[in-house]
Design a protein around this motif. Structure first.
Motif, PDB file in Angstrom:
ATOM      1  N   TYR A 208       0.843  -1.208   0.000  1.00  0.00           N
ATOM      2  CA  TYR A 208       0.000   0.000   0.000  1.00  0.00           C
ATOM      3  C   TYR A 208       0.874   1.252   0.000  1.00  0.00           C
ATOM      4  CZ  TYR A 208      -3.888   3.055   1.239  1.00  0.00           C
ATOM      5  OH  TYR A 208      -4.836   4.039   1.229  1.00  0.00           O
ATOM      6  N   THR A 212       0.689   4.105  -2.871  1.00  0.00           N
ATOM      7  CA  THR A 212       0.342   5.504  -2.602  1.00  0.00           C
ATOM      8  C   THR A 212       1.553   6.422  -2.578  1.00  0.00           C
ATOM      9  OG1 THR A 212       0.469   5.074  -0.223  1.00  0.00           O
ATOM     10  CG2 THR A 212      -1.688   4.822  -1.278  1.00  0.00           C
ATOM     11  N   PRO A 217       0.279   8.169   5.345  1.00  0.00           N
ATOM     12  CA  PRO A 217      -0.578   9.230   4.802  1.00  0.00           C
ATOM     13  C   PRO A 217      -1.116  10.183   5.858  1.00  0.00           C
ATOM     14  CG  PRO A 217      -1.118   7.130   3.798  1.00  0.00           C
ATOM     15  CD  PRO A 217      -0.158   6.843   4.911  1.00  0.00           C
ATOM     16  N   LYS A 287      -6.682   7.529   1.194  1.00  0.00           N
ATOM     17  CA  LYS A 287      -5.382   6.948   1.505  1.00  0.00           C
ATOM     18  C   LYS A 287      -5.234   6.737   3.006  1.00  0.00           C
ATOM     19  CE  LYS A 287      -3.165   9.056  -2.521  1.00  0.00           C
ATOM     20  NZ  LYS A 287      -2.135   9.994  -2.989  1.00  0.00           N
TER      21      LYS A 287
END
Length: 374
Positions: A208, A212, A217, A287
């Motif tokens: 992930y 991203t 995030p 996100k």
């Protein structure tokens, strides 16, 4: 009339006497000759042991009365007893102690030794012979097991008994290892499964982050949120200044400047807000949500790993508490004299057995004659 009958009675008495001598006395004399002149002395070495363990200790008087063995002994004790008289123990003694040579010795007579003239030479024949010379019995009152080994040499009896106790102790150690493995394996499998799930979630988190292009995030969105807060403060200050000028000096040349500043701040705030909470995939909200979901899954699995670790430690402690021990209460002794054969008792048994056969035969014959005369 009495003269002809007297020889008949004499002949019958001689016949009965001959039968008695042949059926009773002759076998007794053979037994006396064998046990008195031929039979080799056999020496008995004896040892006492008990299988102990915290799991098998007596829990109380009531439980002891209700237990199948009457408070003495356990399944583990019976297992050890069965082992010392088993084929495996016989094979082990043949390989390590030359057990066949112990019983096939010039010191043994032709009847008592192995092999002899009336038995085979296979292992099954030897095992039957072995079980007659090696015995293990449990006293359910005291919980003590008695091991008896009988050979034609005192030192051989002691040596074989010691070897059997060593083999029994090795069996107890193997039983401990199997029991420990069985108790720990389930907890260990659960722990390994939890660790595997944790690794899988960590791999998902890494994927992930690569997808991203963000490590965290939520943390990386903090500077943008601070910038938006600063822009909001500037916009509020500018709006207050603009309202004051409109009320105090409506024709001030600063009003258009502040108006354009307000528009620029509104545009910047709108664009920055879209980066945080926009509908497209480039905003921070989806996100952050996806990342927090993975982090939450990892936290749950980390708790599972901690619980599995605690369960594994508890299983190890419990396994250590249930360790079995073979305690030798008395060591195998070196006999001073031969305990076998029990000559007088064996001769008496032969005499009593043959006398019983003789009397039973006499009664059967007398009954047949009486029935015939009737």
């Amino acid at each position: 009339m009495d003269e002809p009958r007297r020889p008949t009675k004499v002949m019958a008495w001689i016949k009965r006497r001959s039968i008695f001598l042949g059926v009773v006395m002759f076998p007794t004399l053979i037994a006396a000759g064998y046990y008195g002149l031929i039979a080799s002395p056999q020496y008995l070495s004896q040892a006492e042991f008990v299988v102990r363990g915290q799991a098998s200790q007596t829990p109380g008087m009531l439980a002891g009365l209700l237990s199948p063995s009457g408070g003495g002994g356990s399944e583990d004790t019976y297992a050890v007893q069965d082992y010392v008289t088993s084929r495996d123990a016989a094979h082990l003694l043949i390989q390590t102690q030359d057990l066949k040579d112990v019983y096939d010795t010039p010191n043994a007579d032709i009847i008592a030794r192995f092999p002899n003239f009336y038995s085979g030479k296979t292992f099954e024949h030897f095992f039957s012979y072995y079980k007659k010379h090696v015995k293990a019995e449990l006293d359910t009152t005291t919980g003590l097991s008695t091991l008896q080994v009988r050979t034609f040499n005192a030192r051989d009896s002691q040596r074989i008994a010691k070897a059997l106790l060593t083999a029994a102790e090795q069996l107890v150690n193997e039983m401990n290892a199997r029991q420990r493995q069985n108790m720990i394996s389930a907890s260990l499998r659960e722990r390994e499964a939890a660790i595997a799930r944790l690794k899988a979630v960590n791999n998902k988190i890494d994927s992930y982050r690569n997808q991203t292009v963000m490590i965290d995030p939520q943390r990386q969105s903090q500077p943008l949120l601070k910038d938006i807060a600063g822009l909001e403060t500037m916009r509020m200050t500018t709006r207050v200044q603009l309202e004051q000028l409109r009320k105090s000096t409506p024709n001030s040349p600063l009003i258009p400047v502040l108006t354009r500043r307000m528009s620029a701040l509104d545009l910047e705030i709108s664009q920055s807000s879209k980066k945080v909470a926009g509908d497209d995939n480039n905003s921070f909200i989806p996100k952050i949500s996806g990342y927090e979901d993975l982090i939450f899954q990892r936290q749950l699995i980390e708790r599972e790993v901690s619980t599995a670790d605690a369960a594994l430690d508890a299983a190890r402690i419990q396994a250590d508490r249930q360790q079995l021990y073979l305690d030798e209460v008395t060591q195998p002794d070196l006999p001073d004299y031969a305990a076998y054969p029990r000559s007088i008792a064996n001769i008496a048994i032969v005499f009593a057995t043959m006398l019983s056969i003789y009397l039973m035969g006499a009664l059967i014959i007398a009954g047949a004659r009486e029935h015939k005369s009737v």
